[in-house]
Write a protein that holds these residues in place. Sequence first.
Motif, mmCIF file in Angstrom:
data_model
loop_
_atom_site.group_PDB
_atom_site.id
_atom_site.type_symbol
_atom_site.label_atom_id
_atom_site.label_comp_id
_atom_site.label_asym_id
_atom_site.label_seq_id
_atom_site.Cartn_x
_atom_site.Cartn_y
_atom_site.Cartn_z
ATOM 1 N N VAL A 1 0.981 -1.251 0.113
ATOM 2 C CA VAL A 1 -0.063 -0.123 0.099
ATOM 3 C C VAL A 1 0.767 1.130 0.010
ATOM 4 O O VAL A 1 0.458 2.314 -0.735
ATOM 5 C CB VAL A 1 -1.135 -0.133 1.301
ATOM 6 N N HIS A 2 1.879 1.426 0.936
ATOM 7 C CA HIS A 2 2.654 2.631 1.009
ATOM 8 C C HIS A 2 4.038 2.347 0.794
ATOM 9 O O HIS A 2 4.704 1.574 1.117
ATOM 10 C CB HIS A 2 2.596 2.976 2.307
ATOM 11 N N GLY A 3 4.522 3.218 -0.321
ATOM 12 C CA GLY A 3 5.766 3.394 -0.692
ATOM 13 C C GLY A 3 6.424 4.569 -0.172
ATOM 14 O O GLY A 3 7.704 4.923 -0.741
ATOM 15 N N GLY A 4 5.846 5.537 0.638
ATOM 16 C CA GLY A 4 6.384 6.699 0.982
ATOM 17 C C GLY A 4 6.607 7.649 -0.081
ATOM 18 O O GLY A 4 6.111 7.597 -1.248
ATOM 19 N N GLU A 5 7.696 8.713 0.176
ATOM 20 C CA GLU A 5 7.921 9.392 -0.961
ATOM 21 C C GLU A 5 9.177 8.951 -2.154
ATOM 22 O O GLU A 5 9.279 9.365 -2.961
ATOM 23 C CB GLU A 5 8.498 10.777 -0.167
ATOM 24 N N LYS A 6 10.002 8.083 -1.463
ATOM 25 C CA LYS A 6 10.803 7.683 -2.024
ATOM 26 C C LYS A 6 10.688 6.649 -3.326
ATOM 27 O O LYS A 6 11.127 6.577 -4.547
ATOM 28 C CB LYS A 6 12.017 6.746 -1.240
ATOM 29 N N ALA B 1 -0.236 19.941 -4.799
ATOM 30 C CA ALA B 1 -1.174 18.956 -4.445
ATOM 31 C C ALA B 1 -1.021 17.814 -3.400
ATOM 32 O O ALA B 1 -2.185 17.333 -3.016
ATOM 33 C CB ALA B 1 -1.625 18.287 -5.757
ATOM 34 N N GLN B 2 -0.034 17.754 -3.054
ATOM 35 C CA GLN B 2 0.512 16.922 -2.138
ATOM 36 C C GLN B 2 0.739 17.460 -0.599
ATOM 37 O O GLN B 2 0.687 16.689 0.367
ATOM 38 C CB GLN B 2 1.696 16.347 -2.280
ATOM 39 N N THR B 3 0.377 18.656 -0.486
ATOM 40 C CA THR B 3 0.842 19.559 0.676
ATOM 41 C C THR B 3 -0.440 19.900 1.881
ATOM 42 O O THR B 3 -1.389 20.276 1.188
ATOM 43 C CB THR B 3 1.724 20.820 0.485
ATOM 44 N N PHE B 4 -0.369 19.380 2.910
ATOM 45 C CA PHE B 4 -1.203 19.751 3.913
ATOM 46 C C PHE B 4 -0.733 21.209 4.265
ATOM 47 O O PHE B 4 0.307 21.683 4.375
ATOM 48 C CB PHE B 4 -1.288 19.088 5.136
ATOM 49 N N ALA B 5 -1.799 22.055 4.879
ATOM 50 C CA ALA B 5 -1.458 23.418 5.702
ATOM 51 C C ALA B 5 -0.954 23.087 7.128
ATOM 52 O O ALA B 5 -1.672 23.619 7.878
ATOM 53 C CB ALA B 5 -2.638 24.281 5.574
ATOM 54 N N LEU B 6 -0.007 22.393 7.069
ATOM 55 C CA LEU B 6 0.552 22.216 8.482
ATOM 56 C C LEU B 6 2.066 22.718 8.708
ATOM 57 O O LEU B 6 2.615 23.189 7.791
ATOM 58 C CB LEU B 6 0.856 20.609 8.641
ATOM 59 N N PRO B 7 2.530 22.545 9.811
ATOM 60 C CA PRO B 7 3.979 23.063 9.964
ATOM 61 C C PRO B 7 4.789 22.445 9.073
ATOM 62 O O PRO B 7 4.531 21.205 9.146
ATOM 63 C CB PRO B 7 4.128 23.192 11.582
ATOM 64 N N ARG B 8 5.906 22.899 8.731
ATOM 65 C CA ARG B 8 6.704 22.543 7.498
ATOM 66 C C ARG B 8 7.530 21.114 8.255
ATOM 67 O O ARG B 8 7.597 20.230 7.402
ATOM 68 C CB ARG B 8 7.806 23.312 7.256
ATOM 69 N N ALA B 9 7.587 21.306 9.654
ATOM 70 C CA ALA B 9 8.225 20.114 10.558
ATOM 71 C C ALA B 9 7.459 18.793 10.114
ATOM 72 O O ALA B 9 8.160 17.645 9.983
ATOM 73 C CB ALA B 9 8.474 20.294 12.047
ATOM 74 N N LEU B 10 6.033 18.851 10.194
ATOM 75 C CA LEU B 10 5.471 17.617 9.974
ATOM 76 C C LEU B 10 5.406 17.413 8.448
ATOM 77 O O LEU B 10 5.502 16.035 8.287
ATOM 78 C CB LEU B 10 3.904 18.056 10.372
ATOM 79 N N THR B 11 5.334 18.366 7.669
ATOM 80 C CA THR B 11 5.376 18.016 6.131
ATOM 81 C C THR B 11 6.842 17.186 5.953
ATOM 82 O O THR B 11 6.608 16.295 5.226
ATOM 83 C CB THR B 11 5.283 19.307 5.385
ATOM 84 N N ASP B 12 7.860 17.667 6.533
ATOM 85 C CA ASP B 12 9.161 17.202 6.172
ATOM 86 C C ASP B 12 9.118 15.887 6.577
ATOM 87 O O ASP B 12 10.067 15.351 6.190
ATOM 88 C CB ASP B 12 10.164 18.015 6.838
ATOM 89 N N GLU B 13 8.489 15.480 7.798
ATOM 90 C CA GLU B 13 8.338 14.054 8.334
ATOM 91 C C GLU B 13 7.645 13.217 7.697
ATOM 92 O O GLU B 13 7.376 12.002 7.797
ATOM 93 C CB GLU B 13 7.901 14.046 9.744
ATOM 94 N N GLY B 14 6.870 13.654 6.403
ATOM 95 C CA GLY B 14 6.174 12.930 5.335
ATOM 96 C C GLY B 14 4.421 12.679 5.650
ATOM 97 O O GLY B 14 3.936 11.992 5.248
#
Length: 405
Positions: free
Chosen positions: A105-110, A171-184
């Motif tokens: 199901v999940h391959g992450g960003e990589k 299209a892939q980004t939530f309006a969350l703090p960047r630290a959470l976005t950077d965590e995936g």
Amino acid sequence: MSLPPYYPDNEKPCVLTLNAGSSSIKFSLFELDATAPALVGQIDGIGAKPHIKAKDGAGNKLDDVDLDITGSQERQHHQALLYLVKWLRSHGEGWKAKGVGHRVVHGGEKYAAPVLLTPDIRRELASFVSLAPLHQPHNLDGIDAIGEILPDVPQIACFDTAFHRSQPVLAQTFALPRALTDEGVKRYGFHGLSYEFIARSLPAHTDRADGRVAVAHLGNGSSMAAMVGRKSVASTMGFTAVDGLMMGTRTGNLDPGVVLYLLDEKKMDAAAITKLLYKQSGLLGVSGISQDMRELLASDHPHAKEAVDLFCYRISRELGSLAAAAGGLDVLVFTAGIGEHAAPVREQVCAQAGWLGIKLDREANNAPSKLPRCISAPDSAVEVLVLPTDEEWMIAHHTQRLLGL
């Protein structure tokens, strides 16, 4: 655990595809370069009453029996895979697996493409369990069990998220703090193997294949995606497979405040909320009758009608969003179990999307289930197609390609 050798005098090289879930294992066997499986089946009821159903490529029943498997769910899962390999050898005609392809199901960003599994990659995929806790562990269990049962057979991981990695960053980004976005913590999208199959087959059915296309993958798990140039630009599912459309038992899009309310006011813990969102909601929760669209369409209960109406309304809402993301709409495709077989759902969705210029040919829509087919009227601004999807063939194709078979 070693197993007896394959039939040495009548060997048929093949590819085995596996979709291992928590309580079921779907499998298909493809001879090399085949366009359809030599057999297909499922072991379900794992953890309760395991049962195998299988049929050959012509649709003839090969087996439909309960399995004598006991113990913990984890042990039953492993034993079911062991039984499956033995079953394939006893029911086959000398088939020998040259590769095993897994839906992961999940391959992450990589991972934006299928990969040949190695111990290092297997460990990395385990790090994505928190991103897909209800699916990823069982996909990995299937990989581990096959590695033990068939240690010399190479395995390929095919990711449900990979097709959507072509989406724009916004299209892939939530309006969350960047630290959470950077965590995936971002939108990944799912059902990618289905969308990839549709994208691959679309040119055979329309001269608008490279235009602005919305695909509705409607089943017990439902999602939609927008494609331009046959690449994903937006999807309804996001960080998890519970987002977006209303589904058989999943809520789909939900105000996060509802979860806070359940925590604070109803004192529900994470496990109880997870069960509610994934197992007790959707068509089942709204109707109080069933998660099966066929039962709901056949019912005259007002709650059944409300569930179907809400399902179609959510599709129509998301269709507008996807058309905006794609910059318009040239083609609408219905696929998967409900999409391919529920004519009333297609009719209701198309009626609500009349503002996009969609006009339905009701006779074509209600015709017997001949697939593929066009169901839009000749003067419709948007071409509407019903196309079968085939995730198993997609997995088999990638497995053969990566292994050079």
